[in-house]
Design a protein around this motif. Structure first.
Motif, PDB file in Angstrom:
ATOM      1  N   TYR A  60       0.663  -1.783  -0.339  1.00 49.44           N
ATOM      2  CA  TYR A  60      -0.001   0.304   0.105  1.00 49.44           C
ATOM      3  C   TYR A  60       0.905   1.105   0.157  1.00 49.44           C
ATOM      4  O   TYR A  60       1.972   1.566   0.505  1.00 49.44           O
ATOM      5  CB  TYR A  60      -0.972   0.131   1.325  1.00 49.44           C
TER       6      TYR A  60
ATOM      7  N   PRO B 221      -4.365   4.859   3.420  1.00 46.22           N
ATOM      8  CA  PRO B 221      -3.312   3.707   2.748  1.00 46.22           C
ATOM      9  C   PRO B 221      -4.410   3.424   1.085  1.00 46.22           C
ATOM     10  O   PRO B 221      -5.536   3.191   1.264  1.00 46.22           O
ATOM     11  CB  PRO B 221      -3.327   2.847   3.604  1.00 46.22           C
TER      12      PRO B 221
ATOM     13  N   LEU C 228      -4.310   0.572  -2.002  1.00 46.61           N
ATOM     14  CA  LEU C 228      -3.470  -0.639  -2.571  1.00 46.61           C
ATOM     15  C   LEU C 228      -2.730  -0.499  -3.799  1.00 46.61           C
ATOM     16  O   LEU C 228      -3.307  -0.400  -5.027  1.00 46.61           O
ATOM     17  CB  LEU C 228      -4.516  -1.236  -3.310  1.00 46.61           C
TER      18      LEU C 228
ATOM     19  N   GLN D 140      -1.517  -6.962  -5.272  1.00 49.01           N
ATOM     20  CA  GLN D 140      -1.905  -7.626  -4.340  1.00 49.01           C
ATOM     21  C   GLN D 140      -1.378  -9.154  -5.120  1.00 49.01           C
ATOM     22  O   GLN D 140      -1.468  -9.437  -6.036  1.00 49.01           O
ATOM     23  CB  GLN D 140      -2.746  -7.218  -3.931  1.00 49.01           C
TER      24      GLN D 140
ATOM     25  N   VAL E 226      -1.865 -10.742  -8.179  1.00 50.48           N
ATOM     26  CA  VAL E 226      -3.692 -10.689  -8.459  1.00 50.48           C
ATOM     27  C   VAL E 226      -4.218  -9.373  -8.418  1.00 50.48           C
ATOM     28  O   VAL E 226      -5.573  -9.744  -9.406  1.00 50.48           O
ATOM     29  CB  VAL E 226      -4.435 -10.962  -7.114  1.00 50.48           C
TER      30      VAL E 226
ATOM     31  N   GLU F  15      -7.809 -11.444   7.325  1.00 51.16           N
ATOM     32  CA  GLU F  15      -7.617 -10.399   8.051  1.00 51.16           C
ATOM     33  C   GLU F  15      -5.788  -9.113   7.757  1.00 51.16           C
ATOM     34  O   GLU F  15      -5.853 -10.795   7.390  1.00 51.16           O
ATOM     35  CB  GLU F  15      -7.821  -9.868   9.910  1.00 51.16           C
TER      36      GLU F  15
ATOM     37  N   ASN G 168     -18.132  -5.555   2.600  1.00 51.81           N
ATOM     38  CA  ASN G 168     -17.530  -6.176   4.029  1.00 51.81           C
ATOM     39  C   ASN G 168     -16.524  -5.050   5.070  1.00 51.81           C
ATOM     40  O   ASN G 168     -16.268  -3.798   4.157  1.00 51.81           O
ATOM     41  CB  ASN G 168     -16.215  -6.998   4.536  1.00 51.81           C
TER      42      ASN G 168
ATOM     43  N   TYR H 129      -9.667  -0.108  11.262  1.00 51.16           N
ATOM     44  CA  TYR H 129      -7.786  -0.048  11.973  1.00 51.16           C
ATOM     45  C   TYR H 129      -8.025   1.245  12.504  1.00 51.16           C
ATOM     46  O   TYR H 129      -8.631   2.208  12.398  1.00 51.16           O
ATOM     47  CB  TYR H 129      -7.201  -0.011  10.690  1.00 51.16           C
TER      48      TYR H 129
ATOM     49  N   LEU I  22      -6.076  -4.183  13.463  1.00 54.53           N
ATOM     50  CA  LEU I  22      -8.088  -4.166  13.201  1.00 54.53           C
ATOM     51  C   LEU I  22      -8.566  -3.812  14.502  1.00 54.53           C
ATOM     52  O   LEU I  22      -7.705  -4.400  15.795  1.00 54.53           O
ATOM     53  CB  LEU I  22      -7.880  -5.855  12.620  1.00 54.53           C
TER      54      LEU I  22
ATOM     55  N   PHE J 257     -19.073  -8.638   8.820  1.00 48.82           N
ATOM     56  CA  PHE J 257     -19.217  -9.380   7.530  1.00 48.82           C
ATOM     57  C   PHE J 257     -20.786  -9.889   6.876  1.00 48.82           C
ATOM     58  O   PHE J 257     -21.147  -8.897   6.226  1.00 48.82           O
ATOM     59  CB  PHE J 257     -18.550 -10.730   7.616  1.00 48.82           C
TER      60      PHE J 257
ATOM     61  N   ASN K   2     -14.427  -3.974   1.602  1.00 47.53           N
ATOM     62  CA  ASN K   2     -13.294  -4.305   0.619  1.00 47.53           C
ATOM     63  C   ASN K   2     -15.283  -5.093   0.380  1.00 47.53           C
ATOM     64  O   ASN K   2     -16.014  -6.288   0.442  1.00 47.53           O
ATOM     65  CB  ASN K   2     -13.428  -5.271   1.410  1.00 47.53           C
TER      66      ASN K   2
ATOM     67  N   LEU L  49     -17.368  -6.787  -2.116  1.00 51.09           N
ATOM     68  CA  LEU L  49     -17.772  -8.429  -2.611  1.00 51.09           C
ATOM     69  C   LEU L  49     -17.732  -8.601  -4.298  1.00 51.09           C
ATOM     70  O   LEU L  49     -17.500 -10.266  -4.214  1.00 51.09           O
ATOM     71  CB  LEU L  49     -18.207  -9.078  -2.064  1.00 51.09           C
TER      72      LEU L  49
ATOM     73  N   LYS M  13     -15.125  -8.407  -6.541  1.00 50.93           N
ATOM     74  CA  LYS M  13     -13.871  -9.319  -6.319  1.00 50.93           C
ATOM     75  C   LYS M  13     -13.709 -10.537  -5.933  1.00 50.93           C
ATOM     76  O   LYS M  13     -13.176 -10.284  -5.185  1.00 50.93           O
ATOM     77  CB  LYS M  13     -12.900  -8.372  -6.137  1.00 50.93           C
ATOM     78  N   ALA M  14     -14.148 -11.673  -5.827  1.00 50.89           N
ATOM     79  CA  ALA M  14     -14.235 -12.745  -5.737  1.00 50.89           C
ATOM     80  C   ALA M  14     -12.731 -13.223  -5.444  1.00 50.89           C
ATOM     81  O   ALA M  14     -12.003 -13.740  -4.921  1.00 50.89           O
ATOM     82  CB  ALA M  14     -15.212 -14.234  -6.085  1.00 50.89           C
ATOM     83  N   ALA M  15     -11.796 -12.664  -5.942  1.00 56.88           N
ATOM     84  CA  ALA M  15     -10.561 -13.280  -5.813  1.00 56.88           C
ATOM     85  C   ALA M  15      -9.331 -12.709  -5.458  1.00 56.88           C
ATOM     86  O   ALA M  15      -8.262 -12.929  -5.315  1.00 56.88           O
ATOM     87  CB  ALA M  15      -9.972 -13.092  -7.758  1.00 56.88           C
ATOM     88  N   GLY M  16      -9.937 -11.686  -4.952  1.00 57.50           N
ATOM     89  CA  GLY M  16      -8.638 -10.135  -3.851  1.00 57.50           C
ATOM     90  C   GLY M  16      -9.893 -10.011  -3.184  1.00 57.50           C
ATOM     91  O   GLY M  16     -10.255 -10.595  -2.384  1.00 57.50           O
ATOM     92  N   ASN M  17      -8.883  -9.460  -1.774  1.00 54.76           N
ATOM     93  CA  ASN M  17      -8.913  -9.252  -0.204  1.00 54.76           C
ATOM     94  C   ASN M  17      -8.680  -7.399  -0.642  1.00 54.76           C
ATOM     95  O   ASN M  17      -8.593  -7.638   0.799  1.00 54.76           O
ATOM     96  CB  ASN M  17      -8.600  -9.639   0.338  1.00 54.76           C
ATOM     97  N   LYS M  18      -8.894  -6.747  -1.384  1.00 56.38           N
ATOM     98  CA  LYS M  18      -8.896  -5.389  -1.496  1.00 56.38           C
ATOM     99  C   LYS M  18      -9.271  -4.462  -1.000  1.00 56.38           C
ATOM    100  O   LYS M  18     -10.910  -4.767  -0.331  1.00 56.38           O
ATOM    101  CB  LYS M  18      -9.072  -4.992  -3.314  1.00 56.38           C
ATOM    102  N   LEU M  19      -8.699  -3.667  -0.035  1.00 57.06           N
ATOM    103  CA  LEU M  19      -8.980  -2.923   1.497  1.00 57.06           C
ATOM    104  C   LEU M  19      -9.951  -1.417   0.438  1.00 57.06           C
ATOM    105  O   LEU M  19      -7.992  -0.701   0.299  1.00 57.06           O
ATOM    106  CB  LEU M  19      -8.632  -2.795   2.000  1.00 57.06           C
TER     107      LEU M  19
ATOM    108  N   PHE N  42      -9.419   2.121   1.814  1.00 54.43           N
ATOM    109  CA  PHE N  42      -9.174   3.501   3.076  1.00 54.43           C
ATOM    110  C   PHE N  42     -10.275   4.431   2.484  1.00 54.43           C
ATOM    111  O   PHE N  42     -10.075   4.781   1.936  1.00 54.43           O
ATOM    112  CB  PHE N  42      -8.046   3.356   3.527  1.00 54.43           C
ATOM    113  N   GLY N  43     -10.670   4.929   4.190  1.00 56.53           N
ATOM    114  CA  GLY N  43     -11.096   6.304   3.623  1.00 56.53           C
ATOM    115  C   GLY N  43      -9.381   7.268   4.098  1.00 56.53           C
ATOM    116  O   GLY N  43      -8.759   6.915   4.622  1.00 56.53           O
TER     117      GLY N  43
END
Lengths: 120, 116
Positions: free
Chosen positions: A35, A43, A45, A48, A55, A108, B32, B36, B46, B51, B94, B96, B98-104, B106-107
């Motif tokens: 990030y 932050p 991204l 990844q 990804v 997480e 989701n 933080y 966290l 969820f 996050n 949902l 994009k099922a392949a990723g876990n991209k967050l 942020f504010g």
């Protein structure tokens, strides 16, 4: 359990120079994230990795930024050449599917201390 | 693409006061949600996450957050703050799709200063 390690913690370079940052994720974490956090912002991204594959690198400025995770463990982020606007904190994070029922969105993310880059 | 906005950049309050930090996101699908916290000199960590299920989520250190789907909000609350709650707080989403990723996403963060 050791956390996410990053080095160096601080770096000052002149514009047009190159710089590299290193990240070692938590042992066993397959997913690694880089990030960029500009002062006063959250932050963002950049890239990844899942093991050694990319990804998502949709927000990585590929003309000057590159990243690799050759063996699926530690990772390097490089900037060449640097610009003034690259001054930021570069955060590395990692995540693991253990205990989450296999849903990637539940993993997480654990963050490292970051590398503060100043480009003059 | 999703975005996250935090209403306050800086909040100053006294110990024992109540805290509420606003967070709104823009995304029409399932999300989701996370808060933080970054204490001075420490890593991002966290605080709590949502969820599914009960929209009132309890986290560490007495914090809670309420997901209001109709308002696209996920506000953070603590009834009585302590000096040790001085930190920067980030809301993250996050999406949902994009099922392949876990991209967050942020504010921009809210810096909270609690005066003793």
């Amino acid at each position: 359990e050791a956390g996410v390690a990053q080095s160096p913690r601080y770096k000052i370079i002149e514009k047009r120079q190159s710089v590299a940052f290193w990240c070692n994720p938590i042992s066993g974490h397959a997913t690694l994230y880089w990030y960029q956090q500009i002062l006063g912002q959250g932050p963002k991204l950049l890239i990844q990795f899942q093991n050694n594959g990319v990804v998502d690198d949709s927000q990585l400025p590929k003309d000057r930024f590159s990243a690799e995770r050759l063996k699926g463990v530690d990772s390097t982020l490089k900037i060449q050449p640097a610009k003034l606007e690259d001054s930021a904190v570069y955060l590395c994070a990692s995540s693991s599917p253990h205990g989450t029922g296999g849903n990637p969105s539940h993993y997480e993310q654990y963050f490292g201390p970051g590398t503060r880059l100043t480009v003059t | 693409a999703q975005s996250v906005s935090q209403h306050n950049h800086h909040v100053i309050l006294s110990e024992a006061a109540s805290l509420e930090l606003g967070c709104n996101y823009s995304y029409g699908g399932t999300v989701n949600l996370f808060w933080y916290v970054q204490y001075p000199g420490q890593h991002l960590q966290l605080l709590l996450k949502y969820f599914s299920g009960d929209p009132l989520v309890k986290g560490i250190k007495g914090f809670e957050a309420e997901f209001i789907k109709s308002k696209f909000s996920f506000n953070l609350r603590k009834p009585s703050v302590q000096w040790s709650d001085t930190a920067e707080y980030f809301c993250a989403v996050n999406a949902l799709a994009k099922a392949a990723g876990n991209k967050l996403t942020f504010g921009g963060g809210t810096r909270v200063l609690v005066k003793p």
